[in-house]
Design a protein around this motif. Structure first.
Motif, PDB file in Angstrom:
ATOM      1  N   ALA A  79      -8.017  -1.495   8.060  1.00 37.09           N
ATOM      2  CA  ALA A  79      -7.157  -2.645   7.779  1.00 37.09           C
ATOM      3  C   ALA A  79      -5.676  -2.284   7.767  1.00 37.09           C
ATOM      4  N   SER A  80      -5.326  -1.119   7.234  1.00 39.22           N
ATOM      5  CA  SER A  80      -3.911  -0.753   7.176  1.00 39.22           C
ATOM      6  C   SER A  80      -3.348  -0.510   8.569  1.00 39.22           C
ATOM      7  N   GLU A  81      -4.137   0.089   9.454  1.00 35.69           N
ATOM      8  CA  GLU A  81      -3.655   0.300  10.820  1.00 35.69           C
ATOM      9  C   GLU A  81      -3.464  -1.042  11.529  1.00 35.69           C
ATOM     10  N   ALA A  82      -4.394  -1.966  11.339  1.00 37.40           N
ATOM     11  CA  ALA A  82      -4.271  -3.282  11.971  1.00 37.40           C
ATOM     12  C   ALA A  82      -3.005  -3.997  11.498  1.00 37.40           C
ATOM     13  N   LEU A  83      -2.723  -3.925  10.204  1.00 37.73           N
ATOM     14  CA  LEU A  83      -1.523  -4.554   9.670  1.00 37.73           C
ATOM     15  C   LEU A  83      -0.258  -3.899  10.222  1.00 37.73           C
ATOM     16  N   LEU A  84      -0.243  -2.573  10.259  1.00 40.34           N
ATOM     17  CA  LEU A  84       0.938  -1.856  10.735  1.00 40.34           C
ATOM     18  C   LEU A  84       1.182  -2.094  12.217  1.00 40.34           C
ATOM     19  N   ARG A  85       0.129  -2.215  13.002  1.00 38.36           N
ATOM     20  CA  ARG A  85       0.294  -2.527  14.418  1.00 38.36           C
ATOM     21  C   ARG A  85       0.940  -3.902  14.583  1.00 38.36           C
ATOM     22  N   ARG A  86       0.496  -4.864  13.767  1.00 42.79           N
ATOM     23  CA  ARG A  86       1.071  -6.205  13.831  1.00 42.79           C
ATOM     24  C   ARG A  86       2.541  -6.180  13.389  1.00 42.79           C
ATOM     25  N   LEU A  87       2.818  -5.432  12.338  1.00 44.13           N
ATOM     26  CA  LEU A  87       4.187  -5.325  11.855  1.00 44.13           C
ATOM     27  C   LEU A  87       5.088  -4.675  12.899  1.00 44.13           C
ATOM     28  N   SER A  88       4.579  -3.663  13.558  1.00 42.68           N
ATOM     29  CA  SER A  88       5.357  -2.958  14.579  1.00 42.68           C
ATOM     30  C   SER A  88       5.704  -3.874  15.753  1.00 42.68           C
ATOM     31  N   LYS A  89       4.752  -4.720  16.132  1.00 45.70           N
ATOM     32  CA  LYS A  89       4.954  -5.604  17.284  1.00 45.70           C
ATOM     33  C   LYS A  89       5.778  -6.837  16.953  1.00 45.70           C
ATOM     34  N   GLU A  90       5.560  -7.397  15.744  1.00 46.99           N
ATOM     35  CA  GLU A  90       6.142  -8.700  15.422  1.00 46.99           C
ATOM     36  C   GLU A  90       7.234  -8.649  14.355  1.00 46.99           C
ATOM     37  N   GLY A  91       7.348  -7.525  13.662  1.00 48.28           N
ATOM     38  CA  GLY A  91       8.355  -7.407  12.622  1.00 48.28           C
ATOM     39  C   GLY A  91       7.968  -8.009  11.293  1.00 48.28           C
ATOM     40  N   SER A  92       6.796  -8.638  11.227  1.00 49.44           N
ATOM     41  CA  SER A  92       6.297  -9.240   9.990  1.00 49.44           C
ATOM     42  C   SER A  92       4.808  -9.482  10.148  1.00 49.44           C
ATOM     43  N   VAL A  93       4.148  -9.820   9.043  1.00 47.78           N
ATOM     44  CA  VAL A  93       2.737 -10.214   9.093  1.00 47.78           C
ATOM     45  C   VAL A  93       2.610 -11.580   8.437  1.00 47.78           C
ATOM     46  N   ALA A  94       1.564 -12.295   8.771  1.00 48.30           N
ATOM     47  CA  ALA A  94       1.368 -13.646   8.249  1.00 48.30           C
ATOM     48  C   ALA A  94       1.216 -13.621   6.731  1.00 48.30           C
ATOM     49  N   ARG A  95       1.804 -14.613   6.084  1.00 50.57           N
ATOM     50  CA  ARG A  95       1.659 -14.766   4.635  1.00 50.57           C
ATOM     51  C   ARG A  95       0.399 -15.577   4.355  1.00 50.57           C
ATOM     52  N   ILE A  96      -0.351 -15.184   3.346  1.00 49.45           N
ATOM     53  CA  ILE A  96      -1.627 -15.822   3.026  1.00 49.45           C
ATOM     54  C   ILE A  96      -1.587 -16.434   1.635  1.00 49.45           C
ATOM     55  N   ASN A  97      -1.458 -15.607   0.636  1.00 53.63           N
ATOM     56  CA  ASN A  97      -1.222 -16.058  -0.738  1.00 53.63           C
ATOM     57  C   ASN A  97      -0.594 -14.891  -1.480  1.00 53.63           C
ATOM     58  N   ALA A  98      -0.124 -15.147  -2.691  1.00 55.64           N
ATOM     59  CA  ALA A  98       0.706 -14.167  -3.383  1.00 55.64           C
ATOM     60  C   ALA A  98       0.046 -12.796  -3.519  1.00 55.64           C
ATOM     61  N   LEU A  99      -1.180 -12.750  -4.028  1.00 55.01           N
ATOM     62  CA  LEU A  99      -1.812 -11.454  -4.264  1.00 55.01           C
ATOM     63  C   LEU A  99      -2.138 -10.740  -2.954  1.00 55.01           C
ATOM     64  N   VAL A 100      -2.664 -11.464  -1.993  1.00 57.66           N
ATOM     65  CA  VAL A 100      -2.989 -10.847  -0.708  1.00 57.66           C
ATOM     66  C   VAL A 100      -1.721 -10.352  -0.013  1.00 57.66           C
ATOM     67  N   ASP A 101      -0.651 -11.141  -0.078  1.00 55.33           N
ATOM     68  CA  ASP A 101       0.618 -10.718   0.525  1.00 55.33           C
ATOM     69  C   ASP A 101       1.115  -9.419  -0.106  1.00 55.33           C
ATOM     70  N   LEU A 102       0.996  -9.327  -1.425  1.00 53.05           N
ATOM     71  CA  LEU A 102       1.418  -8.115  -2.125  1.00 53.05           C
ATOM     72  C   LEU A 102       0.564  -6.925  -1.718  1.00 53.05           C
ATOM     73  N   CYS A 103      -0.754  -7.115  -1.707  1.00 55.07           N
ATOM     74  CA  CYS A 103      -1.657  -6.021  -1.327  1.00 55.07           C
ATOM     75  C   CYS A 103      -1.413  -5.577   0.110  1.00 55.07           C
ATOM     76  N   ASN A 104      -1.178  -6.521   1.006  1.00 44.96           N
ATOM     77  CA  ASN A 104      -0.911  -6.173   2.408  1.00 44.96           C
ATOM     78  C   ASN A 104       0.379  -5.366   2.535  1.00 44.96           C
ATOM     79  N   ALA A 105       1.413  -5.768   1.807  1.00 44.54           N
ATOM     80  CA  ALA A 105       2.688  -5.058   1.892  1.00 44.54           C
ATOM     81  C   ALA A 105       2.562  -3.626   1.367  1.00 44.54           C
ATOM     82  N   VAL A 106       1.865  -3.468   0.260  1.00 40.41           N
ATOM     83  CA  VAL A 106       1.659  -2.130  -0.296  1.00 40.41           C
ATOM     84  C   VAL A 106       0.784  -1.293   0.635  1.00 40.41           C
ATOM     85  N   SER A 107      -0.240  -1.905   1.200  1.00 38.24           N
ATOM     86  CA  SER A 107      -1.101  -1.216   2.164  1.00 38.24           C
ATOM     87  C   SER A 107      -0.284  -0.684   3.334  1.00 38.24           C
ATOM     88  N   MET A 108       0.626  -1.485   3.856  1.00 42.22           N
ATOM     89  CA  MET A 108       1.453  -1.053   4.979  1.00 42.22           C
ATOM     90  C   MET A 108       2.411   0.057   4.567  1.00 42.22           C
TER      91      MET A 108
END
Length: 231
Positions: A79-108
């Motif tokens: 999951a962290s690689e998938a998120l980082l690939r998206r961040l690298s290509k798009e400069g951001s990742v989709a926002r979902i909800n507060a806790l998930v957004d926080l976990c995704n950011a920390v994961s990256m």
């Protein structure tokens, strides 16, 4: 008392596995995580600027693990690689909800996969183990799949699979939603230095959760020597 742990045979196969866990009560949907998400996303972008994602030790360890499980690591990514690939290509990742957004950011920021499960959708004990293929996995679209026999998943006492291919894809059934209040967060790593990195990740998440929701998570670092967390 229910528990979370990794099965003994899985730990025997992956003795370097370190897991950080946080149990959080009192999550609400109206929280503002703009600041911590920005801080951790900026850290992730800065690291992406230092070299190829494929050279990150955290990602290399999960690619080796996926290969060992018979999965093509460029087809199935943690999951962290998938998120980082998206961040690298798009400069951001989709926002979902507060806790998930926080976990995704920390994961990256740490390049370590982080799963967040709605504990009210988990039946009894939860174990990360090899499945036999009879377990039920619910997709985000609401369909049902059966993981392949021998696949690694988070499985509860009802035989429900809460992930596919270990850290590749979570289940829609126990995904954190707007009405989720009780959460189990799990971060898993296998690279050299994983213990220190997971410890820092758990501390970062704990600090952000406490500042955002006023809730102090119960936390633990799980290893072969200390494998179980009681919920």
């Amino acid at each position: 008392m229910t528990s979370f742990q990794h099965a003994k045979d899985l730990r025997a196969d992956f003795p370097d596995l370190v897991a950080g866990v946080l149990a959080v009560t009192g999550v609400t949907p109206d929280a503002d995580v703009t600041e911590p998400v920005a801080v951790h996303t900026t850290a992730a972008l800065a690291r992406l600027g230092t070299g190829p994602l494929a050279e990150f030790p955290e990602i290399q360890a999960w690619r080796r693990t996926f290969s060992r499980m018979g999965l093509k690591p460029t087809q199935y990514r943690c999951a962290s690689e998938a998120l980082l690939r998206r961040l690298s290509k798009e400069g951001s990742v989709a926002r979902i909800n507060a806790l998930v957004d926080l976990c995704n950011a920390v994961s990256m920021a740490y390049a370590i996969p982080v799963a967040a499960l709605d504990l009210d959708r988990v039946d009894g004990d939860l174990e990360v183990r090899y499945v036999d293929g009879t377990e039920n996995y619910e997709t985000f679209a609401g369909g049902t799949e059966h993981p392949d026999a021998g696949e690694v998943s988070f499985v509860d006492d009802a035989g429900r699979s809460h992930a596919r291919r270990w850290t590749n894809r979570q289940s829609g059934y126990s995904a954190v939603r707007e009405n989720t209040a009780n959460v189990l967060i799990v971060a898993e790593a296998l690279h050299p230095g994983a213990h220190a990195d997971v410890e820092r990740l758990v501390a970062a998440l704990s600090t952000a959760i406490a500042a955002t929701w006023g809730a102090t998570p119960r936390t633990a670092l799980l290893s072969t020597a200390s494998p179980c967390f009681y919920l």
